[in-house]
Design a protein around this motif. Sequence first.
Motif, mmCIF file in Angstrom:
data_model
loop_
_atom_site.group_PDB
_atom_site.id
_atom_site.type_symbol
_atom_site.label_atom_id
_atom_site.label_comp_id
_atom_site.label_asym_id
_atom_site.label_seq_id
_atom_site.Cartn_x
_atom_site.Cartn_y
_atom_site.Cartn_z
ATOM 1 N N VAL A 38 -14.546 -12.185 15.320
ATOM 2 C CA VAL A 38 -13.380 -11.629 14.628
ATOM 3 C C VAL A 38 -13.638 -10.168 14.243
ATOM 4 O O VAL A 38 -12.744 -9.322 14.319
ATOM 5 C CB VAL A 38 -13.035 -12.463 13.376
ATOM 6 C CG1 VAL A 38 -11.998 -11.739 12.521
ATOM 7 C CG2 VAL A 38 -12.510 -13.834 13.781
ATOM 8 N N ALA A 39 -14.869 -9.873 13.836
ATOM 9 C CA ALA A 39 -15.216 -8.507 13.426
ATOM 10 C C ALA A 39 -15.040 -7.513 14.562
ATOM 11 O O ALA A 39 -14.891 -6.308 14.329
ATOM 12 C CB ALA A 39 -16.656 -8.469 12.911
ATOM 13 N N ARG A 40 -15.038 -7.999 15.801
ATOM 14 C CA ARG A 40 -14.868 -7.123 16.970
ATOM 15 C C ARG A 40 -13.497 -7.296 17.612
ATOM 16 O O ARG A 40 -13.286 -6.897 18.758
ATOM 17 C CB ARG A 40 -15.972 -7.404 17.990
ATOM 18 C CG ARG A 40 -17.361 -7.016 17.489
ATOM 19 C CD ARG A 40 -18.436 -7.314 18.514
ATOM 20 N NE ARG A 40 -19.733 -6.844 18.061
ATOM 21 C CZ ARG A 40 -20.264 -5.654 18.368
ATOM 22 N NH1 ARG A 40 -19.578 -4.811 19.115
ATOM 23 N NH2 ARG A 40 -21.448 -5.313 17.922
ATOM 24 N N THR A 41 -12.580 -7.884 16.856
ATOM 25 C CA THR A 41 -11.253 -8.189 17.397
ATOM 26 C C THR A 41 -10.551 -6.952 17.944
ATOM 27 O O THR A 41 -9.952 -6.983 19.032
ATOM 28 C CB THR A 41 -10.359 -8.845 16.324
ATOM 29 O OG1 THR A 41 -10.952 -10.086 15.925
ATOM 30 C CG2 THR A 41 -8.974 -9.131 16.880
ATOM 31 N N GLU A 42 -10.602 -5.844 17.220
ATOM 32 C CA GLU A 42 -9.908 -4.637 17.653
ATOM 33 C C GLU A 42 -10.423 -4.160 19.004
ATOM 34 O O GLU A 42 -9.646 -3.812 19.903
ATOM 35 C CB GLU A 42 -10.067 -3.526 16.612
ATOM 36 C CG GLU A 42 -9.270 -2.270 16.944
ATOM 37 C CD GLU A 42 -9.350 -1.216 15.855
ATOM 38 O OE1 GLU A 42 -8.891 -0.085 16.111
ATOM 39 O OE2 GLU A 42 -9.865 -1.513 14.760
ATOM 40 N N THR A 43 -11.757 -4.186 19.160
ATOM 41 C CA THR A 43 -12.349 -3.782 20.436
ATOM 42 C C THR A 43 -11.975 -4.746 21.546
ATOM 43 O O THR A 43 -11.655 -4.338 22.674
ATOM 44 C CB THR A 43 -13.885 -3.720 20.313
ATOM 45 O OG1 THR A 43 -14.236 -2.773 19.311
ATOM 46 C CG2 THR A 43 -14.528 -3.318 21.630
ATOM 47 N N ILE A 44 -11.986 -6.043 21.227
ATOM 48 C CA ILE A 44 -11.670 -7.068 22.221
ATOM 49 C C ILE A 44 -10.213 -6.970 22.656
ATOM 50 O O ILE A 44 -9.893 -7.055 23.853
ATOM 51 C CB ILE A 44 -11.984 -8.472 21.667
ATOM 52 C CG1 ILE A 44 -13.491 -8.624 21.453
ATOM 53 C CG2 ILE A 44 -11.480 -9.558 22.613
ATOM 54 C CD1 ILE A 44 -13.887 -9.860 20.670
ATOM 55 N N GLU A 45 -9.313 -6.780 21.688
ATOM 56 C CA GLU A 45 -7.890 -6.658 22.025
ATOM 57 C C GLU A 45 -7.638 -5.439 22.898
ATOM 58 O O GLU A 45 -6.847 -5.482 23.845
ATOM 59 C CB GLU A 45 -7.057 -6.588 20.743
ATOM 60 C CG GLU A 45 -6.968 -7.928 20.014
ATOM 61 C CD GLU A 45 -6.145 -7.831 18.741
ATOM 62 O OE1 GLU A 45 -6.052 -6.720 18.178
ATOM 63 O OE2 GLU A 45 -5.625 -8.869 18.309
ATOM 64 N N LYS A 46 -8.296 -4.337 22.565
ATOM 65 C CA LYS A 46 -8.148 -3.131 23.374
ATOM 66 C C LYS A 46 -8.691 -3.375 24.780
ATOM 67 O O LYS A 46 -8.114 -2.923 25.770
ATOM 68 C CB LYS A 46 -8.896 -1.972 22.721
ATOM 69 C CG LYS A 46 -8.763 -0.658 23.487
ATOM 70 C CD LYS A 46 -9.484 0.476 22.779
ATOM 71 C CE LYS A 46 -9.357 1.776 23.575
ATOM 72 N NZ LYS A 46 -10.056 2.900 22.920
ATOM 73 N N SER A 47 -9.797 -4.109 24.847
ATOM 74 C CA SER A 47 -10.385 -4.423 26.147
ATOM 75 C C SER A 47 -9.415 -5.220 27.003
ATOM 76 O O SER A 47 -9.142 -4.872 28.154
ATOM 77 C CB SER A 47 -11.683 -5.217 25.943
ATOM 78 O OG SER A 47 -12.168 -5.721 27.169
ATOM 79 N N PHE A 48 -8.852 -6.288 26.432
ATOM 80 C CA PHE A 48 -7.951 -7.139 27.201
ATOM 81 C C PHE A 48 -6.622 -6.454 27.508
ATOM 82 O O PHE A 48 -5.928 -6.841 28.447
ATOM 83 C CB PHE A 48 -7.704 -8.464 26.470
ATOM 84 C CG PHE A 48 -8.859 -9.426 26.558
ATOM 85 C CD1 PHE A 48 -9.454 -9.713 27.773
ATOM 86 C CD2 PHE A 48 -9.349 -10.051 25.429
ATOM 87 C CE1 PHE A 48 -10.513 -10.594 27.864
ATOM 88 C CE2 PHE A 48 -10.412 -10.943 25.505
ATOM 89 C CZ PHE A 48 -10.996 -11.215 26.730
#
Length: 226
Positions: free
Chosen positions: A121-131
Amino acid sequence: MPPKEDDESIDTRSFLDDLDLTLEDSQRDIVAEVLKKSGDYYRITPKNIELHAAEIVEITGCSLQTASSVLRCVIFLAIRLVSQDSEIHDVALIIEELKELAPNLTTEQEKRLTHLLPLIVARTETIEKSFSNRGFLPMFEDLDATIELRSNHSPFEIGKTGTLKEISFTPIASIRLTLDSGTPDEICFQATQQDLEDLQTKVALLLTNLSTLENLKMVNHERHDQ
């Protein structure tokens, strides 16, 4: 948008094996390295996962199978989290969904999931941007090329006088584009120097436009924060 997982298409036994391995205390260092790759999750597919896992092997010294299992599991959980409709990522709800998928989930595994999921969850912003980079079309993965010399004559053609004739050669590039998915997942073609110069001009224009949009997004983000 992140890819949606279809429960009916999931190999439950394989996922449970990956989950069992990922939740072991001994895998914490591997999980940490997998999380560092969160910006590249959109690039990881069943076809190339071992290439990405090999980078984790080099850092941690674990086996390729272990790195691949942890990578698959964390990406699966990341997709579940960022696919939630709510902006608040509910760890408890994810665990309940996993219990439906894996009824044999133990109390100990649930406990460890409550520690693992917040890290994702702490990396959600990075993950969402990635996807968000992932669309319906295959992604570019690699480019290989060789330069060849072509001629309409034999390299050692002999003239009527018995002397070697000067033969002119034309250089041409043979190029292979590799994609991360799709059929075919490789495209091979040839290009002249002029073709490549034209391509270079078009790519330079694309980079300029991408940079402009990226800067515009940053400005809008800063205004939103004010």
